[in-house]
Structure formats: C-alpha cells, structure tokens
Motif scaffolding. Structure first.
Motif, PDB file in Angstrom:
ATOM      1  N   ALA A   7       0.830  -1.209   0.000  1.00  0.00           N
ATOM      2  CA  ALA A   7       0.000   0.000   0.000  1.00  0.00           C
ATOM      3  C   ALA A   7       0.862   1.256   0.000  1.00  0.00           C
ATOM      4  O   ALA A   7       1.761   1.397   0.830  1.00  0.00           O
ATOM      5  CB  ALA A   7      -0.905   0.004   1.223  1.00  0.00           C
ATOM      6  N   LEU A   8       0.551   2.153  -0.903  1.00  0.00           N
ATOM      7  CA  LEU A   8       1.142   3.488  -0.907  1.00  0.00           C
ATOM      8  C   LEU A   8       0.107   4.395  -0.234  1.00  0.00           C
ATOM      9  O   LEU A   8      -0.869   4.813  -0.845  1.00  0.00           O
ATOM     10  CB  LEU A   8       1.426   3.927  -2.342  1.00  0.00           C
ATOM     11  N   ILE A   9       0.307   4.611   1.070  1.00  0.00           N
ATOM     12  CA  ILE A   9      -0.650   5.363   1.887  1.00  0.00           C
ATOM     13  C   ILE A   9      -0.093   6.752   2.140  1.00  0.00           C
ATOM     14  O   ILE A   9       0.998   6.886   2.702  1.00  0.00           O
ATOM     15  CB  ILE A   9      -0.900   4.646   3.235  1.00  0.00           C
ATOM     16  N   GLU A  10      -0.820   7.771   1.740  1.00  0.00           N
ATOM     17  CA  GLU A  10      -0.365   9.162   1.858  1.00  0.00           C
ATOM     18  C   GLU A  10      -1.182   9.912   2.898  1.00  0.00           C
ATOM     19  O   GLU A  10      -2.365   9.652   3.081  1.00  0.00           O
ATOM     20  CB  GLU A  10      -0.494   9.843   0.492  1.00  0.00           C
ATOM     21  N   GLY A  62      -7.086   1.809  -3.978  1.00  0.00           N
ATOM     22  CA  GLY A  62      -7.282   2.546  -5.219  1.00  0.00           C
ATOM     23  C   GLY A  62      -6.583   1.869  -6.392  1.00  0.00           C
ATOM     24  O   GLY A  62      -6.433   0.649  -6.425  1.00  0.00           O
ATOM     25  N   LYS A  63      -6.122   2.692  -7.324  1.00  0.00           N
ATOM     26  CA  LYS A  63      -5.480   2.198  -8.545  1.00  0.00           C
ATOM     27  C   LYS A  63      -4.083   1.656  -8.253  1.00  0.00           C
ATOM     28  O   LYS A  63      -3.439   2.027  -7.276  1.00  0.00           O
ATOM     29  CB  LYS A  63      -5.375   3.325  -9.566  1.00  0.00           C
ATOM     30  N   VAL A  64      -3.625   0.818  -9.163  1.00  0.00           N
ATOM     31  CA  VAL A  64      -2.262   0.284  -9.081  1.00  0.00           C
ATOM     32  C   VAL A  64      -1.279   1.420  -9.392  1.00  0.00           C
ATOM     33  O   VAL A  64      -1.436   2.130 -10.386  1.00  0.00           O
ATOM     34  CB  VAL A  64      -2.064  -0.873 -10.082  1.00  0.00           C
ATOM     35  N   PHE A  65      -0.286   1.607  -8.524  1.00  0.00           N
ATOM     36  CA  PHE A  65       0.785   2.572  -8.791  1.00  0.00           C
ATOM     37  C   PHE A  65       1.793   1.947  -9.745  1.00  0.00           C
ATOM     38  O   PHE A  65       2.187   2.551 -10.726  1.00  0.00           O
ATOM     39  CB  PHE A  65       1.473   3.010  -7.494  1.00  0.00           C
ATOM     40  N   MET A  66       2.218   0.714  -9.452  1.00  0.00           N
ATOM     41  CA  MET A  66       3.085  -0.025 -10.367  1.00  0.00           C
ATOM     42  C   MET A  66       3.231  -1.468  -9.901  1.00  0.00           C
ATOM     43  O   MET A  66       2.872  -1.805  -8.778  1.00  0.00           O
ATOM     44  CB  MET A  66       4.449   0.638 -10.522  1.00  0.00           C
ATOM     45  N   GLU A  67       3.771  -2.305 -10.795  1.00  0.00           N
ATOM     46  CA  GLU A  67       4.044  -3.702 -10.495  1.00  0.00           C
ATOM     47  C   GLU A  67       5.499  -3.984 -10.845  1.00  0.00           C
ATOM     48  O   GLU A  67       6.058  -3.361 -11.754  1.00  0.00           O
ATOM     49  CB  GLU A  67       3.144  -4.621 -11.319  1.00  0.00           C
ATOM     50  N   THR A  68       6.102  -4.927 -10.117  1.00  0.00           N
ATOM     51  CA  THR A  68       7.488  -5.302 -10.378  1.00  0.00           C
ATOM     52  C   THR A  68       7.695  -6.757  -9.960  1.00  0.00           C
ATOM     53  O   THR A  68       6.952  -7.279  -9.129  1.00  0.00           O
ATOM     54  CB  THR A  68       8.471  -4.360  -9.640  1.00  0.00           C
TER      55      THR A  68
END
Length: 131
Positions: A7-10, A62-68
């Motif tokens: 999670a990218l939580i801001e 929410g939306k995907v920020f990125m995958e790796t």
C-alpha cells in the motif's frame, strides 16, 4: 512466483513506510505495508487484510501505482503497489519494528528491501503528486 501486495498510503504530503521485524527475512529493512496474497484471494482483499493484521487499520484500495518482479535467493515475488487510503484507525506497530511517515525527498535515508528499488526510483522520478 509469490504474489505480494503493498500500500502506498499518503497523508499530508508524506507516505507510510514500515520497518521489517528483526526475526524475519530481510530484517530491519524498510518496505510499504502489505504482504502475501493467499490462495483464492483477490489482490485488493489481501491488501485490506494485511493492513488490518499488521497495522490495525482499514484501508480503501485505489489504482495500481506499479508492479514489479524481484528474485531473492529464497523467493521470487510479483509485487503490486496500490494507492490506498486509511478509512479507519491509526497505524500501530503490530508486527513491524517501526513505522514512519516520510516525504519522497527522505527516501535515500532509509534502506529498503531490494524488491522496492524500482518503486523508489519511480517515486523519485515522478515526485509523486498525491490526490
């Protein structure tokens, strides 16, 4: 390959990072909140469950920020980082050694798990503008 979500939580221009426990793989390195996707579980469901178990919070995904994809000596992971927002609770150290709210500019001060390196590069490149 193991499916992993994070999670990218801001909050107020900073985002949440978590320090891995000393007794686990990649001890005391920093990462984004999340974990492994269980069999039959959607990635979004896994992220909600992991945030509840590890931080005691409820998140909306929410939306995907990125995958790796990253290969460690012991495991290969497919990591999906989602934008997420806390809808209930305050993050607590239920499983992590430490938690921090940091800015993009502070990223170099924290040693992250190798799987997160590409994500960190993208965050720095984009100077992420949160919603």
């Amino acid at each position: 390959m193991t499916e992993v979500v994070a999670a990218l939580i801001e909050d107020k221009g900073k985002f949440l990072i978590c320090q891995r426990p000393a007794g686990k793989a990649r001890p005391l390195l920093w990462e984004f909140a999340g974990g492994k996707v269980e069999a039959g579980e959607a990635r979004e469901q896994a992220l909600i469950r992991e945030c509840r178990e590890e931080l005691g919070i409820t998140v909306s995904v929410g939306k995907v920020f990125m995958e790796t994809v990253h290969s460690y000596p012991d495991i290969t992971i497919h990591l999906t980082l989602f934008h997420a927002a806390i809808t209930e609770g305050l993050p607590k150290k239920l499983e992590h050694h430490d938690l921090r709210w940091i800015t993009v500019e502070q990223l170099p001060e924290y040693p992250f798990c190798p799987a997160d390196e590409e994500i960190l590069t993208q965050l720095q490149k984009r100077r992420l503008k949160f919603r």
